[in-house]
Design an enzyme around this catalytic site. Structure first.
Site, short mmCIF file in Angstrom:
data_model
loop_
_atom_site.label_atom_id
_atom_site.label_comp_id
_atom_site.label_asym_id
_atom_site.label_seq_id
_atom_site.Cartn_x
_atom_site.Cartn_y
_atom_site.Cartn_z
N HIS A 33 0.76 -1.11 0.07
CA HIS A 33 0.13 -0.06 -0.06
C HIS A 33 0.94 1.13 -0.05
O HIS A 33 0.61 2.20 -0.78
CB HIS A 33 -0.82 0.07 1.20
CG HIS A 33 -2.00 1.11 1.34
ND1 HIS A 33 -3.26 0.94 1.05
CD2 HIS A 33 -1.69 2.35 1.63
CE1 HIS A 33 -3.81 2.31 1.16
NE2 HIS A 33 -2.80 3.12 1.58
N GLU A 34 1.72 1.37 0.91
CA GLU A 34 2.48 2.64 1.14
C GLU A 34 3.55 2.71 -0.04
O GLU A 34 3.79 3.71 -0.58
CB GLU A 34 3.31 2.68 2.54
CG GLU A 34 2.57 2.54 3.68
CD GLU A 34 1.42 3.82 3.63
OE1 GLU A 34 1.69 4.97 3.19
OE2 GLU A 34 0.35 3.76 4.28
N HIS A 37 1.78 4.23 -3.04
CA HIS A 37 1.45 5.75 -2.75
C HIS A 37 2.97 6.24 -3.58
O HIS A 37 2.70 7.44 -4.34
CB HIS A 37 1.53 5.99 -1.36
CG HIS A 37 0.12 6.04 -0.98
ND1 HIS A 37 -1.19 6.15 -1.76
CD2 HIS A 37 -0.49 5.48 0.28
CE1 HIS A 37 -2.19 5.84 -0.84
NE2 HIS A 37 -1.63 5.39 0.35
#
Length: 218
Positions: A33-34, A37
């Site tokens: 997820h990170e 980003h």
């Protein structure tokens, strides 16, 4: 020695294994997820995440230890936010929205990949204790990843959904809303602790899970 043998026998290694596997699942989902980003921001021209070594699949670069503990204790946690400087984007609001969406989208893609692995194991892997453990890990991680993706789409700061929603606002309203963004975390905590929307959220996870299972033919 007899005391040590009794102590060893009393240890619940099943629970310990489950806890470790759960931790691995959380690390995997949050790391993907990170990192996504950061990759999205980098693709849009912002080198901030890369400069701070956040374009990494090393979970230690992304884990907030308090957030991790709260995920296990309260069922609601967080990772270190990826640093983003919208001044690098040609269109700052749209750039922030796309960067924000990259996280949940990555979780949905991860879930699809894991469920495809579940299907392959179901169809081709012989039953063994190890295979069952791998099967359960893939399935549980896929469900966790779906949950993380959906939760982050909730339009309350600092969740990703708020950045997408704010990008649709006029510039003057957008700048005003950003000043009060920090209060969103308090609201989020209150909603989570009171269990507001839990039933709808659970139904959403089930619906997306069923949709993804059909998508991979499982």
């Amino acid at each position: 020695m007899h005391y040590l043998s009794n102590l060893w026998a009393a240890l619940d290694f099943g629970s310990l294994r489950d806890m470790i596997l759960r931790l691995v699942s959380v690390f995997l989902c949050l790391t993907i997820h990170e990192t996504c980003h950061g990759l999205a921001a980098y693709a849009l021209g912002d080198p901030t995440a890369k400069a701070e070594h956040r374009l990494s699949l090393n979970p230690l670069h992304h884990i907030d230890w308090l957030g991790l503990v709260m995920m296990f204790v309260a069922g609601f946690g967080w990772a270190k936010p990826v640093p983003v400087n919208p001044n690098y984007f040609k269109k700052p609001k749209q750039g922030m929205a796309l960067t924000a969406l990259a996280g949940p989208v990555s979780n949905f893609l991860l879930a699809l990949l894991l469920l495809f692995g579940v299907r392959l194991m179901f169809e081709h892997a012989a039953y063994t204790t190890l295979n069952q453990a791998i099967f359960d890990f893939l399935l549980d991680t896929a469900i966790l990843s779906i949950g993380l993706g959906l939760f982050n789409l909730v339009p309350i700061p600092p969740l990703d959904g708020s950045k997408v929603l704010f990008s649709l606002l006029p510039n003057r309203v957008y700048d005003t809303v950003l000043r009060y963004e920090s209060y969103g975390m308090i609201l989020l905590w209150v909603l989570v602790l009171l269990g507001v929307g839990d039933a709808y959220f659970t139904k959403a996870i089930i619906r997306v899970y069923e949709l993804f299972c059909r998508a991979v033919g499982f």
